[in-house]
Design a protein around this motif. Structure first.
Motif, mmCIF file in Angstrom:
data_model
loop_
_atom_site.group_PDB
_atom_site.id
_atom_site.type_symbol
_atom_site.label_atom_id
_atom_site.label_comp_id
_atom_site.label_asym_id
_atom_site.label_seq_id
_atom_site.Cartn_x
_atom_site.Cartn_y
_atom_site.Cartn_z
ATOM 1 N N ALA A 56 0.839 -1.199 0.000
ATOM 2 C CA ALA A 56 0.000 0.000 0.000
ATOM 3 C C ALA A 56 0.871 1.245 0.000
ATOM 4 O O ALA A 56 1.921 1.280 0.644
ATOM 5 C CB ALA A 56 -0.918 0.024 1.211
ATOM 6 N N LEU A 57 0.424 2.237 -0.748
ATOM 7 C CA LEU A 57 0.991 3.577 -0.690
ATOM 8 C C LEU A 57 -0.051 4.462 -0.024
ATOM 9 O O LEU A 57 -1.184 4.572 -0.495
ATOM 10 C CB LEU A 57 1.297 4.099 -2.093
ATOM 11 N N VAL A 58 0.318 5.062 1.102
ATOM 12 C CA VAL A 58 -0.603 5.938 1.828
ATOM 13 C C VAL A 58 -0.358 7.362 1.361
ATOM 14 O O VAL A 58 0.690 7.947 1.636
ATOM 15 C CB VAL A 58 -0.390 5.829 3.356
ATOM 16 N N LEU A 59 -1.297 7.898 0.619
ATOM 17 C CA LEU A 59 -1.181 9.239 0.064
ATOM 18 C C LEU A 59 -1.893 10.213 1.000
ATOM 19 O O LEU A 59 -3.105 10.119 1.196
ATOM 20 C CB LEU A 59 -1.786 9.287 -1.334
ATOM 21 N N GLY A 81 -6.070 12.556 17.167
ATOM 22 C CA GLY A 81 -6.183 11.100 17.192
ATOM 23 C C GLY A 81 -7.418 10.565 16.514
ATOM 24 O O GLY A 81 -7.588 9.340 16.386
ATOM 25 N N ALA A 82 -8.303 11.443 16.046
ATOM 26 C CA ALA A 82 -9.526 10.994 15.383
ATOM 27 C C ALA A 82 -9.187 10.207 14.115
ATOM 28 O O ALA A 82 -8.447 10.681 13.255
ATOM 29 C CB ALA A 82 -10.411 12.189 15.034
ATOM 30 N N GLY A 83 -9.727 8.998 14.004
ATOM 31 C CA GLY A 83 -9.530 8.172 12.817
ATOM 32 C C GLY A 83 -8.209 7.429 12.766
ATOM 33 O O GLY A 83 -8.015 6.580 11.881
ATOM 34 N N VAL A 84 -7.291 7.705 13.681
ATOM 35 C CA VAL A 84 -5.957 7.084 13.627
ATOM 36 C C VAL A 84 -6.043 5.583 13.871
ATOM 37 O O VAL A 84 -5.384 4.795 13.182
ATOM 38 C CB VAL A 84 -5.006 7.765 14.635
ATOM 39 N N ASP A 85 -6.839 5.157 14.832
ATOM 40 C CA ASP A 85 -6.958 3.723 15.110
ATOM 41 C C ASP A 85 -7.534 2.968 13.915
ATOM 42 O O ASP A 85 -7.097 1.852 13.606
ATOM 43 C CB ASP A 85 -7.832 3.488 16.350
ATOM 44 N N ALA A 86 -8.504 3.580 13.243
ATOM 45 C CA ALA A 86 -9.102 2.930 12.070
ATOM 46 C C ALA A 86 -8.073 2.793 10.954
ATOM 47 O O ALA A 86 -8.017 1.768 10.267
ATOM 48 C CB ALA A 86 -10.315 3.722 11.591
ATOM 49 N N LEU A 87 -7.248 3.822 10.768
ATOM 50 C CA LEU A 87 -6.200 3.754 9.739
ATOM 51 C C LEU A 87 -5.166 2.694 10.111
ATOM 52 O O LEU A 87 -4.731 1.912 9.254
ATOM 53 C CB LEU A 87 -5.536 5.121 9.575
ATOM 54 N N LYS A 88 -4.784 2.651 11.366
ATOM 55 C CA LYS A 88 -3.802 1.664 11.811
ATOM 56 C C LYS A 88 -4.307 0.252 11.553
ATOM 57 O O LYS A 88 -3.561 -0.621 11.086
ATOM 58 C CB LYS A 88 -3.488 1.862 13.293
ATOM 59 N N ILE A 134 2.605 9.389 11.235
ATOM 60 C CA ILE A 134 3.364 8.171 11.526
ATOM 61 C C ILE A 134 3.647 8.065 13.022
ATOM 62 O O ILE A 134 3.564 6.989 13.618
ATOM 63 C CB ILE A 134 4.669 8.147 10.702
ATOM 64 N N ASN A 135 3.983 9.197 13.652
ATOM 65 C CA ASN A 135 4.187 9.203 15.099
ATOM 66 C C ASN A 135 2.927 8.714 15.814
ATOM 67 O O ASN A 135 2.983 7.905 16.746
ATOM 68 C CB ASN A 135 4.510 10.613 15.589
ATOM 69 N N ALA A 136 1.776 9.237 15.392
ATOM 70 C CA ALA A 136 0.516 8.887 16.047
ATOM 71 C C ALA A 136 0.171 7.413 15.832
ATOM 72 O O ALA A 136 -0.389 6.757 16.715
ATOM 73 C CB ALA A 136 -0.608 9.775 15.521
ATOM 74 N N LEU A 137 0.519 6.883 14.665
ATOM 75 C CA LEU A 137 0.203 5.497 14.343
ATOM 76 C C LEU A 137 1.077 4.517 15.107
ATOM 77 O O LEU A 137 0.592 3.519 15.650
ATOM 78 C CB LEU A 137 0.368 5.256 12.838
ATOM 79 N N TYR A 138 2.389 4.802 15.138
ATOM 80 C CA TYR A 138 3.342 3.782 15.575
ATOM 81 C C TYR A 138 4.189 4.176 16.786
ATOM 82 O O TYR A 138 5.086 3.435 17.175
ATOM 83 C CB TYR A 138 4.254 3.398 14.410
ATOM 84 N N GLY A 139 3.932 5.352 17.354
ATOM 85 C CA GLY A 139 4.666 5.735 18.544
ATOM 86 C C GLY A 139 6.105 6.120 18.302
ATOM 87 O O GLY A 139 6.922 6.114 19.224
ATOM 88 N N ALA A 151 6.587 -2.534 11.773
ATOM 89 C CA ALA A 151 5.535 -1.737 12.406
ATOM 90 C C ALA A 151 4.194 -2.379 12.135
ATOM 91 O O ALA A 151 3.886 -2.732 10.992
ATOM 92 C CB ALA A 151 5.543 -0.302 11.869
ATOM 93 N N ASN A 152 3.403 -2.583 13.179
ATOM 94 C CA ASN A 152 1.998 -2.946 13.020
ATOM 95 C C ASN A 152 1.811 -4.279 12.283
ATOM 96 O O ASN A 152 0.897 -4.433 11.489
ATOM 97 C CB ASN A 152 1.281 -1.808 12.266
ATOM 98 N N GLY A 153 2.712 -5.227 12.525
ATOM 99 C CA GLY A 153 2.590 -6.526 11.881
ATOM 100 C C GLY A 153 3.106 -6.570 10.463
ATOM 101 O O GLY A 153 3.072 -7.624 9.819
ATOM 102 N N GLY A 154 3.578 -5.443 9.944
ATOM 103 C CA GLY A 154 4.169 -5.385 8.606
ATOM 104 C C GLY A 154 5.418 -4.537 8.669
ATOM 105 O O GLY A 154 6.195 -4.614 9.613
#
Length: 291
Positions: free
Chosen positions: A77-80, A144-151, A173-178, A205-208
């Motif tokens: 995936a490319l996250v744009l 943080g809104a929507g960050v968990d869903a994106l992760k 990226i900081n918010a996603l992966y600390g 990160a995050n299983g990938g």
């Protein structure tokens, strides 16, 4: 001597770090790749041999996709990333990137960051790309809104982030992966100091993995017959075959079903207008291809 397979997670100075899921091996590429003018890329799945201290990449397994700038392979995936506020998103550039990625078989997820700063515009951007096959979503790295869903959507994927400077990629990226990115490069998390990333690396990160790259150059679209440009717009597909003319370019032809859909609000008007611009650019390049 160990014979195994793994993924290239870093390449520097002719040495490749290959992760087989248990440990990393530092390897060189066999000379046959140089003779074949084939360069191993970060993200390549490879076979290798090693005595535990040194070894060789012996085979590059088939790639699902590959880029030269940056030199990476097998992106899941490319996250744009776009910003709902400053900097104002360059949507023509965004559409170029989507077309380029689609041509390279790279799945894209479009993320509208800073949604808390302009909620109405964030919703507008998400709506504009809802039919584009990019699963658009609005988030706010700050709140943080929507960050968990994106992760969760990125879990287990090998992915990279792209977008305009200032769109908030590092903050996201900081918010996603600390991580603690200060320099705009993922490598900042391992305290390498202020620098410009000059090589590519994959970080668990995050299983990938998330790709740390010097940046993406997805500006020049592959040259193609301009009549095929519409194939890069998934939202156009339902109207193919419904136009008066079989080879409809969806520009000024009478009886165009797509134009009728745009006028009815079924296809985003902005996406269609930018398609017309890109069509004219491609038509010029196509005419000049033998000059």
């Amino acid at each position: 001597m160990i014979s195994s397979s793994g993924t290239i997670v870093k390449g520097v100075g002719g040495f490749y770090s290959v992760d087989d899921g248990q440990r990393e091996y530092t390897l060189r590429a066999q000379a046959k790749f140089r003779r074949a003018r084939l360069t191993p890329l970060v993200g390549d799945r490879v076979c290798f041999e090693s005595d535990g201290k040194e070894g060789w990449v012996t085979q590059i397994l088939p790639r699902q996709n590959a880029l030269l700038r940056p030199p990476v392979a097998n992106l899941d995936a490319l996250v744009l990333v776009l910003a709902a506020s400053a900097p104002a998103p360059d949507l023509l550039l965004t559409d170029r990137q989507l077309l380029f990625a689609r041509a390279q078989n790279i799945p894209v997820r479009l993320v509208v960051n800073k949604a808390d700063e302009s909620p109405a515009y964030a919703r507008e951007l998400v709506a504009a790309y809802r039919g584009a096959g990019v699963s658009p979503m609005a988030v706010s790295a700050r709140t943080g809104a929507g960050v968990d869903a994106l992760k969760e959507a990125l879990r287990g994927l090998d992915h990279a982030f792209s977008g305009q400077s200032g769109a908030g990629k590092s903050t996201l990226i900081n918010a996603l992966y600390g991580f603690s990115l200060e320099t705009g490069a993922l490598s900042g998390r391992v305290e390498r100091g202020k620098h410009t990333t000059r090589h590519c690396e994959m970080i668990r990160a995050n299983g990938g993995h998330v790709f740390d790259t010097p940046g993406f150059s997805l500006l020049e679209l592959p040259l193609t017959d301009p009549l095929r440009l519409k194939e890069g717009y998934p939202e156009f597909a339902p109207y193919e075959g419904a136009c008066r003319f079989a080879e409809c370019a969806h520009l000024r032809e009478p009886g165009c079903a797509l134009r009728a859909a745009v006028e009815a609000g079924e296809v985003d008007a902005g996406r269609y207008e930018r398609y017309q611009i890109l069509f004219e650019e491609m038509k010029t390049r196509w005419k000049e291809r033998y000059d």
